[in-house]
Each structure stands twice: as structure tokens, then as C-alpha cells.
Write an enzyme that holds these catalytic residues in place. Sequence first.
Site, PDB file in Angstrom:
ATOM      1  N   ASN A  85      27.396  71.300 -13.805  1.00 22.08           N
ATOM      2  CA  ASN A  85      27.596  72.023 -15.058  1.00 22.08           C
ATOM      3  C   ASN A  85      28.618  71.351 -15.964  1.00 22.08           C
ATOM      4  O   ASN A  85      28.594  71.557 -17.178  1.00 22.08           O
ATOM      5  CB  ASN A  85      28.053  73.455 -14.756  1.00 22.08           C
ATOM      6  CG  ASN A  85      28.454  74.204 -16.009  1.00 22.08           C
ATOM      7  OD1 ASN A  85      27.621  74.559 -16.838  1.00 22.08           O
ATOM      8  ND2 ASN A  85      29.755  74.434 -16.170  1.00 22.08           N
ATOM      9  N   SER A 146      20.303  71.080 -21.643  1.00 21.70           N
ATOM     10  CA  SER A 146      20.417  71.709 -22.953  1.00 21.70           C
ATOM     11  C   SER A 146      19.089  71.697 -23.699  1.00 21.70           C
ATOM     12  O   SER A 146      18.300  70.752 -23.561  1.00 21.70           O
ATOM     13  CB  SER A 146      21.458  70.963 -23.802  1.00 21.70           C
ATOM     14  OG  SER A 146      21.471  71.436 -25.134  1.00 21.70           O
ATOM     15  N   TYR A 159      25.323  63.788 -27.523  1.00 22.74           N
ATOM     16  CA  TYR A 159      25.194  64.967 -26.676  1.00 22.74           C
ATOM     17  C   TYR A 159      23.732  65.197 -26.316  1.00 22.74           C
ATOM     18  O   TYR A 159      23.393  65.360 -25.134  1.00 22.74           O
ATOM     19  CB  TYR A 159      25.757  66.194 -27.391  1.00 22.74           C
ATOM     20  CG  TYR A 159      25.526  67.484 -26.640  1.00 22.74           C
ATOM     21  CD1 TYR A 159      26.312  67.817 -25.542  1.00 22.74           C
ATOM     22  CD2 TYR A 159      24.510  68.364 -27.019  1.00 22.74           C
ATOM     23  CE1 TYR A 159      26.090  68.993 -24.829  1.00 22.74           C
ATOM     24  CE2 TYR A 159      24.288  69.543 -26.320  1.00 22.74           C
ATOM     25  CZ  TYR A 159      25.070  69.848 -25.231  1.00 22.74           C
ATOM     26  OH  TYR A 159      24.842  71.006 -24.528  1.00 22.74           O
ATOM     27  N   LYS A 163      22.030  64.817 -22.468  1.00 21.81           N
ATOM     28  CA  LYS A 163      21.366  65.920 -21.773  1.00 21.81           C
ATOM     29  C   LYS A 163      19.903  65.585 -21.473  1.00 21.81           C
ATOM     30  O   LYS A 163      19.370  65.966 -20.417  1.00 21.81           O
ATOM     31  CB  LYS A 163      21.473  67.194 -22.607  1.00 21.81           C
ATOM     32  CG  LYS A 163      22.887  67.764 -22.688  1.00 21.81           C
ATOM     33  CD  LYS A 163      23.426  68.144 -21.320  1.00 21.81           C
ATOM     34  CE  LYS A 163      24.744  68.895 -21.408  1.00 21.81           C
ATOM     35  NZ  LYS A 163      25.247  69.322 -20.090  1.00 21.81           N
TER      36      LYS A 163
END
Length: 254
Positions: A85, A146, A159, A163
Site C-alpha cells: 500500500n 489506482s 504517479y 501505478k
Amino acid sequence: MNRGVLVTGGSRGIGRAIAVAFAEQGDRVVVHYAAAREDAEQTLALLEGSGHTLVAGDLGDPAAAQRVADVAEAELGGVDVLVNNAGIVPTADSLQRLPEVTYLDWQRIWRQMVDVNLLGAANVTYCVAQHLIGRHAAGSIVNVGSRGAFRGEPDFPAYGASKAALHAFGQSMAVALAPEGIAVTSVAPGFVATDRQETMLATPAGAAIRDQSPFGRVATPQEVAAAVIYLASPAAAWASGTIVDLNGASYLRG
């Protein structure tokens, strides 16, 4: 269930909810944190039962990632479930809006995102999997990805890419580790109402975010935790390789 569970990035938000959910069903949890020890201690205090502990480490450092996995293995007498996580999330400091971002910041943000969101998870996975294989034990690994991996993150491309790579890594590991009895899955949450997002969700921009879903709201950390609990269960072994969308129908992919 009394399994040993390592939750990376467990000090707040989604990670805290995941740690709490595992403890509620009788598992023993190692809560990993990078630097926010006080927050991690608050998570630890919320966990039902006994046998829980903390471990610190910057997962962007490969040596620290190995130490986190080894400490968790020793403290729990074996890690049966790993939840990847931990990650760097979009903030003003990680904004990469073209053409405004400088080239130096562009490189810095890419390096940070990849080092933690992808390589950190990959390195902890490697170490935990080696322990499981060495013990001839079945296990579960769940990656927290995500929605941005599919929808795109124009202001935070590093980002979104990190992901997407995490999802792909999880699917590769699902195939590689199945012969060892280790299931690997991922969840892809949309916007989640963590404590860090409370202020922003109270602004007009928050209303627009809630309107992205036909439910007219965003997810709770507990909803993400519930999906992780299922995917980490022995009953979900046949779901290995799956990426579960958790975005309230705010983004539908084919």
C-alpha cells in the site's frame, strides 16, 4: 484467522483501514511506516487482539525494503499476506503540469514515484515471496494501485505510470508465483476520502470530485480495505492476476 500480515504504508488513510480490518478478523499485523511514527502508533493502538507491531523504513531504498520484509517475517513468525500500500500520492509537490514544471523537478518526481510506488513494492514482494517459498507456504500479495493507471493523470503522469506499472508487475507475479501457491492481485481505487483529503473535499472542487461517480460520493478507506481482505483470503486464490476497480463507476474500462 491468525495469519501474519505486513501492510506497507499503514500509518494513515487506506493503509490504516486495511490494518484494522485484518486485525478485526484475528490476524497479526506489522504496520510499516516511512517516517510518521506517531501516526503509525495511532494505527497500532486501534488494532484488536495482540501480536501487532511496527516497522519503519524508506521503501525507496532497496536495503530498507529488504529489512522491512525481514523484520516482519521475524516478528510474525512468517508473513502470510503482504499488502503493498505504501506510495507517494499526488500533491502540490509532485505536480508535473506541462509546460510549467522544470526539467529538474520533472526528473526528481519521476525518480521518487518509481522508486517507492513501483520498485519499493517490487523489492518487498521479492523478499516476502522468498520467505514464503523457503517455508513452502502458500500466501497472498495484494497491491494497492489506482484508477489513474487507466484513466490517465495529465497533471501527475509519473504517479499514473507508476501505478500502471504496479498493476502489470502484479500480473507478472501472479503467473510466476502461482506454482508456489502464492496469489497476487491488485485493487485500483478512485478518489478515497482519507483524512488528508478532508479539507479539499469540503471545497467546491470536492463537489466536482464526488460528481465523478453516479453515486455522488467518493470511496471510504473501509471500502478499499474490504476488497483487500477478500482478495487476501484463501477463497480468492482463483482471482490471482485480477485488478479490481474500486471507483464507484466513475471510470469504466473495457
